[in-house]
Every structure is written in structure tokens, then in C-alpha cells.
Design a protein around this motif. Structure first.
Motif, PDB file in Angstrom:
ATOM      1  N   GLN A  17       0.830  -1.210   0.000  1.00  0.00           N
ATOM      2  CA  GLN A  17       0.000   0.000   0.000  1.00  0.00           C
ATOM      3  C   GLN A  17       0.864   1.259   0.000  1.00  0.00           C
ATOM      4  OE1 GLN A  17      -2.506  -0.774   3.448  1.00  0.00           O
ATOM      5  NE2 GLN A  17      -4.284  -0.831   2.087  1.00  0.00           N
ATOM      6  N   GLN A  18       1.948   1.228   0.745  1.00  0.00           N
ATOM      7  CA  GLN A  18       2.848   2.369   0.790  1.00  0.00           C
ATOM      8  C   GLN A  18       3.529   2.571  -0.561  1.00  0.00           C
ATOM      9  OE1 GLN A  18       5.332   1.062   4.017  1.00  0.00           O
ATOM     10  NE2 GLN A  18       4.338   2.465   5.461  1.00  0.00           N
ATOM     11  N   SER A  19       3.942   1.473  -1.164  1.00  0.00           N
ATOM     12  CA  SER A  19       4.580   1.536  -2.468  1.00  0.00           C
ATOM     13  C   SER A  19       3.615   2.095  -3.513  1.00  0.00           C
ATOM     14  CB  SER A  19       5.063   0.148  -2.884  1.00  0.00           C
ATOM     15  OG  SER A  19       5.694   0.202  -4.132  1.00  0.00           O
ATOM     16  N   ALA A  20       2.357   1.675  -3.460  1.00  0.00           N
ATOM     17  CA  ALA A  20       1.347   2.170  -4.400  1.00  0.00           C
ATOM     18  C   ALA A  20       1.124   3.671  -4.215  1.00  0.00           C
ATOM     19  CB  ALA A  20       0.042   1.405  -4.222  1.00  0.00           C
ATOM     20  N   ALA A  21       1.080   4.126  -2.965  1.00  0.00           N
ATOM     21  CA  ALA A  21       0.898   5.552  -2.697  1.00  0.00           C
ATOM     22  C   ALA A  21       2.077   6.353  -3.237  1.00  0.00           C
ATOM     23  CB  ALA A  21       0.737   5.786  -1.194  1.00  0.00           C
ATOM     24  N   LEU A  22       3.279   5.846  -3.004  1.00  0.00           N
ATOM     25  CA  LEU A  22       4.462   6.534  -3.502  1.00  0.00           C
ATOM     26  C   LEU A  22       4.499   6.538  -5.023  1.00  0.00           C
ATOM     27  CD1 LEU A  22       7.061   8.026  -2.891  1.00  0.00           C
ATOM     28  CD2 LEU A  22       8.204   5.820  -2.638  1.00  0.00           C
ATOM     29  N   GLN A  23       4.135   5.450  -5.649  1.00  0.00           N
ATOM     30  CA  GLN A  23       4.101   5.383  -7.115  1.00  0.00           C
ATOM     31  C   GLN A  23       3.113   6.393  -7.694  1.00  0.00           C
ATOM     32  OE1 GLN A  23       6.008   3.978  -9.289  1.00  0.00           O
ATOM     33  NE2 GLN A  23       7.208   2.732  -7.897  1.00  0.00           N
ATOM     34  N   ARG A  24       1.953   6.572  -7.036  1.00  0.00           N
ATOM     35  CA  ARG A  24       0.994   7.580  -7.501  1.00  0.00           C
ATOM     36  C   ARG A  24       1.628   8.969  -7.472  1.00  0.00           C
ATOM     37  NH1 ARG A  24      -2.673   4.282  -4.545  1.00  0.00           N
ATOM     38  NH2 ARG A  24      -2.476   5.610  -2.701  1.00  0.00           N
ATOM     39  N   ALA A  25       2.335   9.273  -6.389  1.00  0.00           N
ATOM     40  CA  ALA A  25       2.984  10.582  -6.271  1.00  0.00           C
ATOM     41  C   ALA A  25       4.085  10.743  -7.323  1.00  0.00           C
ATOM     42  CB  ALA A  25       3.554  10.757  -4.865  1.00  0.00           C
ATOM     43  N   LEU A  26       4.878   9.696  -7.538  1.00  0.00           N
ATOM     44  CA  LEU A  26       5.965   9.768  -8.521  1.00  0.00           C
ATOM     45  C   LEU A  26       5.435   9.959  -9.937  1.00  0.00           C
ATOM     46  CD1 LEU A  26       8.338   6.944  -7.211  1.00  0.00           C
ATOM     47  CD2 LEU A  26       8.515   9.413  -6.828  1.00  0.00           C
ATOM     48  N   ARG A  27       4.365   9.254 -10.258  1.00  0.00           N
ATOM     49  CA  ARG A  27       3.743   9.411 -11.582  1.00  0.00           C
ATOM     50  C   ARG A  27       3.223  10.835 -11.762  1.00  0.00           C
ATOM     51  NH1 ARG A  27       1.933   4.442 -11.171  1.00  0.00           N
ATOM     52  NH2 ARG A  27       0.031   5.061 -10.119  1.00  0.00           N
ATOM     53  N   TYR A  28       2.583  11.353 -10.723  1.00  0.00           N
ATOM     54  CA  TYR A  28       2.043  12.702 -10.775  1.00  0.00           C
ATOM     55  C   TYR A  28       3.166  13.722 -10.967  1.00  0.00           C
ATOM     56  CZ  TYR A  28      -0.746  16.784  -9.590  1.00  0.00           C
ATOM     57  OH  TYR A  28      -1.384  17.999  -9.626  1.00  0.00           O
ATOM     58  N   ILE A  29       4.260  13.528 -10.285  1.00  0.00           N
ATOM     59  CA  ILE A  29       5.407  14.431 -10.422  1.00  0.00           C
ATOM     60  C   ILE A  29       5.893  14.437 -11.868  1.00  0.00           C
ATOM     61  CG2 ILE A  29       7.859  14.708  -9.856  1.00  0.00           C
ATOM     62  CD1 ILE A  29       7.088  13.763  -6.989  1.00  0.00           C
ATOM     63  N   ASP A  30       6.080  13.260 -12.445  1.00  0.00           N
ATOM     64  CA  ASP A  30       6.577  13.196 -13.825  1.00  0.00           C
ATOM     65  C   ASP A  30       5.603  13.814 -14.821  1.00  0.00           C
ATOM     66  OD1 ASP A  30       9.050  12.190 -13.360  1.00  0.00           O
ATOM     67  OD2 ASP A  30       8.570  10.133 -13.914  1.00  0.00           O
ATOM     68  N   GLU A  31       4.315  13.709 -14.556  1.00  0.00           N
ATOM     69  CA  GLU A  31       3.315  14.270 -15.465  1.00  0.00           C
ATOM     70  C   GLU A  31       3.151  15.770 -15.299  1.00  0.00           C
ATOM     71  OE1 GLU A  31      -0.128  11.951 -14.497  1.00  0.00           O
ATOM     72  OE2 GLU A  31       0.677  10.141 -15.444  1.00  0.00           O
ATOM     73  N   HIS A  32       3.619  16.322 -14.176  1.00  0.00           N
ATOM     74  CA  HIS A  32       3.408  17.742 -13.892  1.00  0.00           C
ATOM     75  C   HIS A  32       4.706  18.479 -13.553  1.00  0.00           C
ATOM     76  CE1 HIS A  32      -0.534  15.855 -13.227  1.00  0.00           C
ATOM     77  NE2 HIS A  32      -1.003  16.992 -13.701  1.00  0.00           N
ATOM     78  N   LEU A  33       5.821  18.040 -14.113  1.00  0.00           N
ATOM     79  CA  LEU A  33       7.102  18.676 -13.810  1.00  0.00           C
ATOM     80  C   LEU A  33       7.139  20.154 -14.159  1.00  0.00           C
ATOM     81  CD1 LEU A  33      10.032  16.243 -14.669  1.00  0.00           C
ATOM     82  CD2 LEU A  33       9.389  17.177 -12.466  1.00  0.00           C
ATOM     83  N   SER A  34       6.392  20.562 -15.144  1.00  0.00           N
ATOM     84  CA  SER A  34       6.439  21.961 -15.575  1.00  0.00           C
ATOM     85  C   SER A  34       5.599  22.882 -14.691  1.00  0.00           C
ATOM     86  CB  SER A  34       5.979  22.090 -17.022  1.00  0.00           C
ATOM     87  OG  SER A  34       4.630  21.703 -17.139  1.00  0.00           O
ATOM     88  N   GLN A  35       4.880  22.301 -13.756  1.00  0.00           N
ATOM     89  CA  GLN A  35       4.006  23.092 -12.889  1.00  0.00           C
ATOM     90  C   GLN A  35       4.580  23.164 -11.480  1.00  0.00           C
ATOM     91  OE1 GLN A  35       0.359  20.928 -13.142  1.00  0.00           O
ATOM     92  NE2 GLN A  35       0.169  21.238 -15.334  1.00  0.00           N
ATOM     93  N   PRO A  36       4.214  24.206 -10.735  1.00  0.00           N
ATOM     94  CA  PRO A  36       4.645  24.247  -9.327  1.00  0.00           C
ATOM     95  C   PRO A  36       4.016  23.066  -8.582  1.00  0.00           C
ATOM     96  CG  PRO A  36       3.715  26.354 -10.009  1.00  0.00           C
ATOM     97  CD  PRO A  36       3.458  25.386 -11.121  1.00  0.00           C
ATOM     98  N   LEU A  37       4.801  22.393  -7.780  1.00  0.00           N
ATOM     99  CA  LEU A  37       4.311  21.233  -7.029  1.00  0.00           C
ATOM    100  C   LEU A  37       4.524  21.472  -5.540  1.00  0.00           C
ATOM    101  CD1 LEU A  37       5.809  18.444  -9.306  1.00  0.00           C
ATOM    102  CD2 LEU A  37       3.405  19.047  -9.091  1.00  0.00           C
ATOM    103  N   ARG A  38       3.479  21.184  -4.758  1.00  0.00           N
ATOM    104  CA  ARG A  38       3.547  21.329  -3.304  1.00  0.00           C
ATOM    105  C   ARG A  38       3.374  19.960  -2.658  1.00  0.00           C
ATOM    106  NH1 ARG A  38      -0.303  25.074  -4.722  1.00  0.00           N
ATOM    107  NH2 ARG A  38      -1.842  23.848  -3.603  1.00  0.00           N
TER     108      ARG A  38
END
Length: 138
Positions: A17-38
Motif C-alpha cells: 500500500q505504501q509503495s502504491a501511494a508513492l508510485q501515484r505521487a511519482l507518476r504525478y510528479i513526472d506528469e506535472h514537472l512543468s508546474q509548481p508542485l507542493r
């Protein structure tokens, strides 16, 4: 433009479950690198608290969430510098940096050389970016 996949995480480091949560965040980061991320935004995407997200990032990638974001942006910058003839200003904006100066300072902090030196072939002076099976390490 080709996108870079996030580094694979070690299955023994985190529970599923922890790995899945982290993977969701990592995917989101890669898809939104050009935007400010908090961190709060990443925590919402991962469906965990921001404090838990920071712990997940530290154990799964060896870096804080924002440090990881900066490193991913620099990785992408290295690829774009090698393949595209964009100006530093356009590259900085494209990768979500505040301005060109912020981009150059961040690039130098991560690699040990400026983007101009990197382009000129002085990349041998650059510190290698260490990527392991658990992510990007400082």
C-alpha cells in the motif's frame, strides 16, 4: 517529447500500500514537472497525509519530496539540453523553475557544473546523478 519513467522502487523497502501511494505521487510528479508542485498536493494524489508522504519519500527514494522533484527536473533538463536547442529561459520555464537564474543554480547544485558547461562538453566535470533501484539518492 520523451518522458522519463520514475526509478523503480525496491519491493522490500515499502509495504504494497505504501509503495502504491508513492508510485501515484511519482507518476504525478513526472506528469506535472512543468508546474509548481507542493507537498500537500502530492499527498492528496497519493491519498496519504503530507507527513506520511515525506516519510514514504525518504524511505522509498532517499530524498524529500521537493528534493526529488528538483532532481527529476534536472534529469529532464539534461535530456533536453542534449537533444533540443531551447534557450535557457525557455527550458527553465518548461521545467517549472521560477526563472533562468533559479534553473542555473539548481542545475549547478545537482550536477556540479552550469548548463552552459554541460552543453560545452565539460560534463566530465559534472557529478554523476546516482540512480539506484530505490530512487535518486543525494
Amino acid at each position: 517529447m520523451a518522458t522519463v519513467q520514475p526509478p523503480a522502487l525496491s519491493a522490500t523497502t515499502l509495504a504494497p500500500q505504501q509503495s502504491a501511494a508513492l508510485q501515484r505521487a511519482l507518476r504525478y510528479i513526472d506528469e506535472h514537472l512543468s508546474q509548481p508542485l507542493r507537498v500537500t498536493e502530492l499527498a492528496e494524489v497519493a491519498c496519504v497525509s503530507r507527513f506520511h508522504l515525506v516519510r514514504l519519500f525518504r524511505s522509498g527514494t532517499g530524498a524529500s519530496p521537493l528534493r526529488y522533484v528538483r532532481r527529476r527536473r534536472i534529469e529532464r533538463a539534461r535530456q533536453l539540453l542534449a537533444t533540443h536547442g531551447q534557450s535557457m529561459t525557455c527550458l527553465a520555464q518548461h521545467l517549472g523553475f521560477f526563472d533562468q537564474s533559479h534553473f542555473v543554480r539548481s542545475f549547478r547544485a545537482e550536477t556540479g557544473c552550469s548548463p552552459g558547461q554541460y552543453l560545452a562538453g565539460d560534463a566530465a566535470l559534472a557529478r554523476p546523478l546516482v540512480v539506484s533501484s530505490t530512487g535518486v539518492h543525494p
